[in-house]
Write a protein that holds these residues in place. Structure first.
Motif, PDB file in Angstrom:
ATOM      1  N   HIS A   1       0.809  -1.219   0.000  1.00  0.00           N
ATOM      2  CA  HIS A   1       0.000   0.000   0.000  1.00  0.00           C
ATOM      3  C   HIS A   1       0.844   1.272   0.000  1.00  0.00           C
ATOM      4  N   LEU A   2       2.094   1.169   0.460  1.00  0.00           N
ATOM      5  CA  LEU A   2       3.012   2.312   0.522  1.00  0.00           C
ATOM      6  C   LEU A   2       4.318   1.932  -0.165  1.00  0.00           C
ATOM      7  N   PRO A   3       4.333   1.867  -1.490  1.00  0.00           N
ATOM      8  CA  PRO A   3       5.499   1.340  -2.200  1.00  0.00           C
ATOM      9  C   PRO A   3       6.781   2.138  -2.002  1.00  0.00           C
ATOM     10  N   LYS A   4       6.683   3.407  -1.580  1.00  0.00           N
ATOM     11  CA  LYS A   4       7.891   4.214  -1.365  1.00  0.00           C
ATOM     12  C   LYS A   4       8.366   4.192   0.084  1.00  0.00           C
ATOM     13  N   TRP A   5       7.648   3.490   0.942  1.00  0.00           N
ATOM     14  CA  TRP A   5       8.005   3.442   2.360  1.00  0.00           C
ATOM     15  C   TRP A   5       9.031   2.355   2.616  1.00  0.00           C
ATOM     16  N   GLN A   6      10.009   2.660   3.461  1.00  0.00           N
ATOM     17  CA  GLN A   6      11.018   1.671   3.839  1.00  0.00           C
ATOM     18  C   GLN A   6      11.415   1.904   5.288  1.00  0.00           C
ATOM     19  N   PRO A   7      11.043   1.005   6.200  1.00  0.00           N
ATOM     20  CA  PRO A   7      11.444   1.179   7.609  1.00  0.00           C
ATOM     21  C   PRO A   7      12.922   0.885   7.797  1.00  0.00           C
ATOM     22  N   ALA A   8      13.463   1.383   8.894  1.00  0.00           N
ATOM     23  CA  ALA A   8      14.863   1.088   9.222  1.00  0.00           C
ATOM     24  C   ALA A   8      15.056  -0.390   9.536  1.00  0.00           C
ATOM     25  N   GLY A   9      14.044  -1.015  10.088  1.00  0.00           N
ATOM     26  CA  GLY A   9      14.123  -2.426  10.432  1.00  0.00           C
ATOM     27  C   GLY A   9      12.763  -2.942  10.857  1.00  0.00           C
ATOM     28  N   VAL A  10      12.642  -4.267  10.925  1.00  0.00           N
ATOM     29  CA  VAL A  10      11.364  -4.918  11.217  1.00  0.00           C
ATOM     30  C   VAL A  10      11.576  -5.977  12.296  1.00  0.00           C
ATOM     31  N   ILE A  11      10.986  -5.747  13.465  1.00  0.00           N
ATOM     32  CA  ILE A  11      11.049  -6.708  14.565  1.00  0.00           C
ATOM     33  C   ILE A  11       9.780  -7.553  14.551  1.00  0.00           C
ATOM     34  N   ASP A  12       9.956  -8.850  14.646  1.00  0.00           N
ATOM     35  CA  ASP A  12       8.826  -9.778  14.675  1.00  0.00           C
ATOM     36  C   ASP A  12       8.693 -10.335  16.091  1.00  0.00           C
ATOM     37  N   THR A  13       7.621  -9.942  16.797  1.00  0.00           N
ATOM     38  CA  THR A  13       7.456 -10.432  18.163  1.00  0.00           C
ATOM     39  C   THR A  13       7.120 -11.916  18.201  1.00  0.00           C
ATOM     40  N   LEU A  14       6.590 -12.469  17.123  1.00  0.00           N
ATOM     41  CA  LEU A  14       6.380 -13.917  17.064  1.00  0.00           C
ATOM     42  C   LEU A  14       7.718 -14.640  17.072  1.00  0.00           C
ATOM     43  N   ARG A  15       8.624 -14.208  16.216  1.00  0.00           N
ATOM     44  CA  ARG A  15       9.968 -14.806  16.167  1.00  0.00           C
ATOM     45  C   ARG A  15      10.682 -14.632  17.511  1.00  0.00           C
ATOM     46  N   LEU A  16      10.550 -13.448  18.098  1.00  0.00           N
ATOM     47  CA  LEU A  16      11.187 -13.170  19.382  1.00  0.00           C
ATOM     48  C   LEU A  16      10.622 -14.066  20.479  1.00  0.00           C
ATOM     49  N   ALA A  17       9.306 -14.275  20.474  1.00  0.00           N
ATOM     50  CA  ALA A  17       8.673 -15.080  21.513  1.00  0.00           C
ATOM     51  C   ALA A  17       9.124 -16.536  21.468  1.00  0.00           C
ATOM     52  N   LYS A  18       9.335 -17.059  20.271  1.00  0.00           N
ATOM     53  CA  LYS A  18       9.730 -18.467  20.159  1.00  0.00           C
ATOM     54  C   LYS A  18      11.098 -18.716  20.782  1.00  0.00           C
ATOM     55  N   THR A  19      11.956 -17.706  20.781  1.00  0.00           N
ATOM     56  CA  THR A  19      13.258 -17.836  21.434  1.00  0.00           C
ATOM     57  C   THR A  19      13.171 -17.500  22.914  1.00  0.00           C
ATOM     58  N   THR A  20      12.389 -16.487  23.251  1.00  0.00           N
ATOM     59  CA  THR A  20      12.298 -16.033  24.636  1.00  0.00           C
ATOM     60  C   THR A  20      11.545 -17.024  25.510  1.00  0.00           C
ATOM     61  N   TYR A  21      10.480 -17.619  24.957  1.00  0.00           N
ATOM     62  CA  TYR A  21       9.653 -18.571  25.702  1.00  0.00           C
ATOM     63  C   TYR A  21       9.578 -19.882  24.903  1.00  0.00           C
ATOM     64  N   PRO A  22      10.662 -20.661  24.883  1.00  0.00           N
ATOM     65  CA  PRO A  22      10.740 -21.792  23.955  1.00  0.00           C
ATOM     66  C   PRO A  22       9.790 -22.953  24.249  1.00  0.00           C
ATOM     67  N   SER A  23       9.177 -22.983  25.406  1.00  0.00           N
ATOM     68  CA  SER A  23       8.360 -24.154  25.759  1.00  0.00           C
ATOM     69  C   SER A  23       6.862 -23.914  25.627  1.00  0.00           C
ATOM     70  N   LEU A  24       6.442 -22.781  25.099  1.00  0.00           N
ATOM     71  CA  LEU A  24       5.008 -22.521  24.981  1.00  0.00           C
ATOM     72  C   LEU A  24       4.384 -23.411  23.908  1.00  0.00           C
ATOM     73  N   PRO A  25       3.154 -23.861  24.114  1.00  0.00           N
ATOM     74  CA  PRO A  25       2.494 -24.678  23.085  1.00  0.00           C
ATOM     75  C   PRO A  25       2.035 -23.869  21.881  1.00  0.00           C
ATOM     76  N   LYS A  26       1.726 -22.577  22.092  1.00  0.00           N
ATOM     77  CA  LYS A  26       1.263 -21.724  21.000  1.00  0.00           C
ATOM     78  C   LYS A  26       1.895 -20.339  21.142  1.00  0.00           C
ATOM     79  N   TYR A  27       2.008 -19.655  20.010  1.00  0.00           N
ATOM     80  CA  TYR A  27       2.625 -18.324  20.009  1.00  0.00           C
ATOM     81  C   TYR A  27       1.723 -17.283  19.343  1.00  0.00           C
ATOM     82  N   THR A  28       0.423 -17.515  19.376  1.00  0.00           N
ATOM     83  CA  THR A  28      -0.490 -16.501  18.885  1.00  0.00           C
ATOM     84  C   THR A  28      -0.430 -15.293  19.820  1.00  0.00           C
ATOM     85  N   LEU A  29      -0.934 -14.178  19.337  1.00  0.00           N
ATOM     86  CA  LEU A  29      -0.959 -12.994  20.187  1.00  0.00           C
ATOM     87  C   LEU A  29      -1.783 -13.260  21.440  1.00  0.00           C
ATOM     88  N   GLY A  30      -2.912 -13.933  21.281  1.00  0.00           N
ATOM     89  CA  GLY A  30      -3.745 -14.248  22.435  1.00  0.00           C
ATOM     90  C   GLY A  30      -3.035 -15.143  23.443  1.00  0.00           C
TER      91      GLY A  30
END
Length: 200
Positions: A105-134
């Protein structure tokens, strides 16, 4: 974690009309400053999609075609959203989805970087059964009593994701350690892979 050392960062969330690829119906951008979400300078926009909202999508986020009938077209708010996002870092849950939709939707936009809290959660809390936001909200139990709107609306989900990011960031000693874990390969801000030494 020294939150004062963080570069400008916005937690974003988008909601779509249920089509593939989706038209946007809502965008939220919530700054994180000094280890806290800054709701005073947050942005949230409704937009009327080109194609109708599907019944399934409407059931999830509650944004029906009737609700969006008087919302502005995307072209009317695109420049404002682009200006608000600027060149800051963004964070989102399952971030490649939000990043892909926003860049479409914003083809000229470019962020400095993109953090994925899903990816972060899988490392931070490795034993959870699910990683949905809920599931992460239930596990971390952040205080969401001041969250705007309700679950599955962009402003609420961005607020919840911001609190999850802040909670998980405390498990890492520096910004560099955080992004080494949280930025998916191939997205802006991903650390360069170490090169094997050569003879030339």
């Amino acid at each position: 974690m020294d939150f004062t050392a963080w570069p400008p960062l916005l937690v974003v969330d988008v909601e779509g009309n249920g089509a593939n690829p989706p038209d946007l119906v809502e965008v939220a951008a919530l700054p994180v400053q000094g280890g806290r979400p800054d709701t005073r300078t947050a942005g949230a926009w409704l937009t009327r999609p080109r194609r109708p909202v599907t019944p399934y999508a409407a059931r999830v986020h509650g944004l029906t075609n009737q609700v969006l009938a008087t919302a502005p077209d995307w072209e009317e708010i695109a420049d404002e959203v682009h200006a608000r996002l600027g060149t800051a870092w963004i964070a989102a849950h399952h971030a490649h989805v939000d990043y892909r939709v926003l860049t479409a939707h914003l083809p000229k936009w470019q962020p400095a970087g993109v953090i994925d809290t899903l990816r972060l959660a899988k490392t931070t809390y490795p034993s959870l059964p699910k990683y949905t936001l809920g599931a992460l909200i239930e596990h971390v139990a952040p205080d969401l009593c001041e969250a705007p709107a309700q679950r599955h609306r962009a402003a609420f989900d961005a607020y919840a994701t911001a609190h999850l990011l802040i909670a998980m960031a405390d498990h890492y000693e520096s910004w560099d350690r955080l992004i080494a874990t949280a930025v998916p390969p191939g997205l802006p801000g991903a650390p360069e892979p170490e090169q094997e030494p050569t003879l030339w």
